[in-house]
Design an enzyme around this catalytic site. Structure first.
Site, PDB file in Angstrom:
ATOM      1  N   HIS A 121       0.837  -1.206   0.000  1.00  0.00           N
ATOM      2  CA  HIS A 121       0.000   0.000   0.000  1.00  0.00           C
ATOM      3  C   HIS A 121       0.870   1.252   0.000  1.00  0.00           C
ATOM      4  CE1 HIS A 121      -3.212  -2.801   1.250  1.00  0.00           C
ATOM      5  NE2 HIS A 121      -4.040  -1.910   0.741  1.00  0.00           N
ATOM      6  N   LYS A 137      -0.609   5.047   4.410  1.00  0.00           N
ATOM      7  CA  LYS A 137      -1.495   4.143   5.161  1.00  0.00           C
ATOM      8  C   LYS A 137      -0.999   3.988   6.595  1.00  0.00           C
ATOM      9  CE  LYS A 137      -3.872  -0.339   4.828  1.00  0.00           C
ATOM     10  NZ  LYS A 137      -5.166   0.263   5.236  1.00  0.00           N
TER      11      LYS A 137
HETATM   12  N1  LIG Z   1     -13.008  -1.145   2.782  1.00  0.00           N
HETATM   13  C1  LIG Z   1     -12.382  -0.644   1.699  1.00  0.00           C
HETATM   14  O1  LIG Z   1     -12.683  -1.001   0.543  1.00  0.00           O
HETATM   15  C2  LIG Z   1     -11.316   0.375   1.880  1.00  0.00           C
HETATM   16  C3  LIG Z   1     -11.017   0.838   3.118  1.00  0.00           C
HETATM   17  N2  LIG Z   1     -10.120   1.847   3.274  1.00  0.00           N
HETATM   18  C4  LIG Z   1      -9.953   2.345   4.612  1.00  0.00           C
HETATM   19  O2  LIG Z   1     -10.641   3.586   4.705  1.00  0.00           O
HETATM   20  C5  LIG Z   1      -9.986   4.408   5.659  1.00  0.00           C
HETATM   21  C6  LIG Z   1      -9.686   5.765   5.038  1.00  0.00           C
HETATM   22  O3  LIG Z   1      -8.720   5.624   4.028  1.00  0.00           O
HETATM   23  P1  LIG Z   1      -8.154   6.912   3.259  1.00  0.00           P
HETATM   24  O4  LIG Z   1      -9.267   7.655   2.607  1.00  0.00           O
HETATM   25  O5  LIG Z   1      -7.017   6.445   2.421  1.00  0.00           O
HETATM   26  O6  LIG Z   1      -7.585   7.775   4.482  1.00  0.00           O
HETATM   27  P2  LIG Z   1      -7.417   9.365   4.601  1.00  0.00           P
HETATM   28  O7  LIG Z   1      -6.522   9.593   5.766  1.00  0.00           O
HETATM   29  O8  LIG Z   1      -7.054   9.948   3.285  1.00  0.00           O
HETATM   30  O9  LIG Z   1      -8.897   9.873   4.948  1.00  0.00           O
HETATM   31  C7  LIG Z   1      -9.512   9.708   6.190  1.00  0.00           C
HETATM   32  C8  LIG Z   1     -10.355  10.924   6.423  1.00  0.00           C
HETATM   33  O10 LIG Z   1     -11.120  10.713   7.617  1.00  0.00           O
HETATM   34  C9  LIG Z   1     -11.144  11.957   8.274  1.00  0.00           C
HETATM   35  N3  LIG Z   1     -11.538  11.849   9.679  1.00  0.00           N
HETATM   36  C10 LIG Z   1     -10.759  11.765  10.790  1.00  0.00           C
HETATM   37  N4  LIG Z   1     -11.519  11.766  11.901  1.00  0.00           N
HETATM   38  C11 LIG Z   1     -12.809  11.858  11.482  1.00  0.00           C
HETATM   39  C12 LIG Z   1     -14.052  11.934  12.159  1.00  0.00           C
HETATM   40  N5  LIG Z   1     -14.116  11.925  13.499  1.00  0.00           N
HETATM   41  N6  LIG Z   1     -15.186  12.001  11.421  1.00  0.00           N
HETATM   42  C13 LIG Z   1     -15.131  12.029  10.070  1.00  0.00           C
HETATM   43  N7  LIG Z   1     -13.969  11.992   9.370  1.00  0.00           N
HETATM   44  C14 LIG Z   1     -12.832  11.906  10.078  1.00  0.00           C
HETATM   45  C15 LIG Z   1      -9.740  12.499   8.097  1.00  0.00           C
HETATM   46  O11 LIG Z   1      -9.649  13.890   8.403  1.00  0.00           O
HETATM   47  C16 LIG Z   1      -9.531  12.197   6.622  1.00  0.00           C
HETATM   48  O12 LIG Z   1     -10.002  13.249   5.807  1.00  0.00           O
HETATM   49  C17 LIG Z   1      -8.763   3.624   6.128  1.00  0.00           C
HETATM   50  O13 LIG Z   1      -9.065   2.925   7.301  1.00  0.00           O
HETATM   51  C18 LIG Z   1      -8.532   2.648   4.985  1.00  0.00           C
HETATM   52  O14 LIG Z   1      -7.816   1.507   5.364  1.00  0.00           O
HETATM   53  C19 LIG Z   1      -9.480   2.426   2.221  1.00  0.00           C
HETATM   54  C20 LIG Z   1      -9.727   1.978   0.956  1.00  0.00           C
HETATM   55  C21 LIG Z   1     -10.629   0.893   0.683  1.00  0.00           C
HETATM   56  O1  LIG Z   2      -5.759   2.164   3.162  1.00  0.00           O
HETATM   57  C1  LIG Z   2      -5.976   1.760   2.000  1.00  0.00           C
HETATM   58  O2  LIG Z   2      -5.599   2.381   1.001  1.00  0.00           O
HETATM   59  C2  LIG Z   2      -6.715   0.509   1.839  1.00  0.00           C
HETATM   60  N1  LIG Z   2      -7.175  -0.069   2.912  1.00  0.00           N
HETATM   61  C3  LIG Z   2      -7.989  -1.224   2.972  1.00  0.00           C
HETATM   62  C4  LIG Z   2      -7.358  -2.287   3.838  1.00  0.00           C
HETATM   63  O3  LIG Z   2      -6.702  -1.948   4.843  1.00  0.00           O
HETATM   64  O4  LIG Z   2      -7.535  -3.476   3.552  1.00  0.00           O
HETATM   65  C5  LIG Z   2      -8.451  -1.703   1.626  1.00  0.00           C
HETATM   66  C6  LIG Z   2      -7.546  -1.408   0.470  1.00  0.00           C
HETATM   67  O5  LIG Z   2      -6.560  -2.389   0.397  1.00  0.00           O
HETATM   68  C7  LIG Z   2      -6.981  -0.007   0.481  1.00  0.00           C
END
Ligand SMILES: NC(=O)C1=CN([C@@H]2O[C@H](COP(=O)(O)OP(=O)(O)OC[C@H]3O[C@@H](n4cnc5c(N)ncnc54)[C@H](O)[C@@H]3O)[C@@H](O)[C@H]2O)C=CC1
Ligand SMILES: O=C(O)C1=N[C@H](C(=O)O)C[C@H](O)C1
Length: 269
Positions: free
Chosen positions: A156, A160
């Site tokens: 990743h 992350k």
């Molecule tokens: N299930 C899936 O398909 C996927 C899951 N993820 C997960 O999603 C999460 C976010 O990933 P990214 O967008 O890359 O991270 P990022 O750090 O770019 O975005 C997270 C956002 O959440 C905000 N945030 C923090 N505290 C908050 C609160 N109390 N209320 C609302 N927003 C708040 C942050 O300010 C930031 O803008 C991670 O845990 C990642 O692993 C990411 C991609 C795919």
């Molecule tokens: O943080 C990410 O970018 C992603 N997080 C998810 C995970 O922790 O599995 C899903 C995806 O791989 C991208």
């Protein structure tokens, strides 16, 4: 009728792609773009922040109360607030945030007793299909003479914060259940002896702007299988989450996953 949705974590990498992909879907209307109150983008138009054009919805930290489904891609703190809002307002929830602790997971399960929740570490179609393939391969190799070593390798982007990825842990759970592997080994260093037979090795690579790759390696004596899935960009996760929002908005209380959303649950494939 367009489904009214809220995006939690709206200013983040995933939040921005959700805002942009939802804007291109006439069956969806974003009514809330939620982020932490200290985020520098609070007060700015969510569509302009996402680069998809003016949306008329400013990023803020309060829900407007009209949402028919909340999608959370934020942090464990943001996830907690999204769960609390959804339970209090009987609003369906799509939970995508990873790096959750036991108490967060307990809160998701408790919420699912009163509202419908889709919870999955990856919303990608390809990743969820590969989970099915991994289960099949693991089951087929379970009792192989000579043994099979399973390693889960994920890559990743450098930003992350949780490791290994939630998806890697899910792959490990699936293959562990299929093969009866009980020990989790996170990396290796030093003179630690030969590899035990009952472990799954996890290896987390962090480099550049990689949107996510997972490899499940089945190492045998004389040959090996490597299952590999890679995202080219974040829209596979965003589009999966938007499909999950449409799915969950029609459901009664309960805990669902992406196999349910994609029709990959046992008995459906
Ligand atoms: N299930 C899936 O398909 C996927 C899951 N993820 C997960 O999603 C999460 C976010 O990933 P990214 O967008 O890359 O991270 P990022 O750090 O770019 O975005 C997270 C956002 O959440 C905000 N945030 C923090 N505290 C908050 C609160 N109390 N209320 C609302 N927003 C708040 C942050 O300010 C930031 O803008 C991670 O845990 C990642 O692993 C990411 C991609 C795919
Ligand atoms: O943080 C990410 O970018 C992603 N997080 C998810 C995970 O922790 O599995 C899903 C995806 O791989 C991208």
């Amino acid at each position: 009728m367009s489904l009214k949705i809220s995006i939690s974590g709206a200013a983040g990498r995933m939040g921005q792609r959700l805002i942009a992909c939802a804007a291109a879907d006439e069956d969806l209307t974003v009514v809330d773009a939620i982020d932490r109150s200290e985020h520098p983008s609070v007060g700015s138009d969510a569509g302009l922040v996402a680069g998809s054009g003016e949306s008329g919805v400013n990023i803020g930290s309060e829900y407007c109360g009209e949402s028919e489904a909340v999608i959370d891609f934020s942090t464990p703190d943001g996830a907690k607030l999204a769960i609390e809002y959804c339970v209090a307002n009987k609003c369906p929830l799509v939970m995508a945030t990873t790096g959750l602790e036991e108490n967060d997971i307990a809160a998701i399960k408790s919420a699912a007793e009163t509202i419908p929740v889709v919870w999955a570490p990856s919303m990608s179609l390809a990743v969820n299909l590969m989970m099915k393939v991994t289960e099949f391969v693991g089951t087929a190799l379970k009792d192989l003479d000579g043994g099979v070593d399973v390693e889960v390798i994920e890559r990743h982007h450098r930003f992350k914060v949780d490791s290994p990825s939630g998806t890697a842990l899910k792959f490990g759970q699936i293959v562990g259940d299929a093969m009866g592997l009980t020990h989790q080994q996170h990396g290796r260093e030093g003179v630690i002896g030969q590899r035990p037979r009952n472990e799954i090795g996890y290896h987390a690579i962090r480099a550049g702007d990689d949107p996510g790759q997972h490899t499940i390696l089945f190492g045998m004596l004389g040959e090996k299988i490597e299952l590999h899935v890679a995202a080219s960009n974040r829209d596979c996760y965003a589009l999966g989450a938007l499909a999950a929002a449409k799915f969950v908005a029609k459901k009664t209380a309960g805990l669902y996953n992406m196999f349910d959303v994609l029709g990959l649950s046992d008995g459906q494939v």
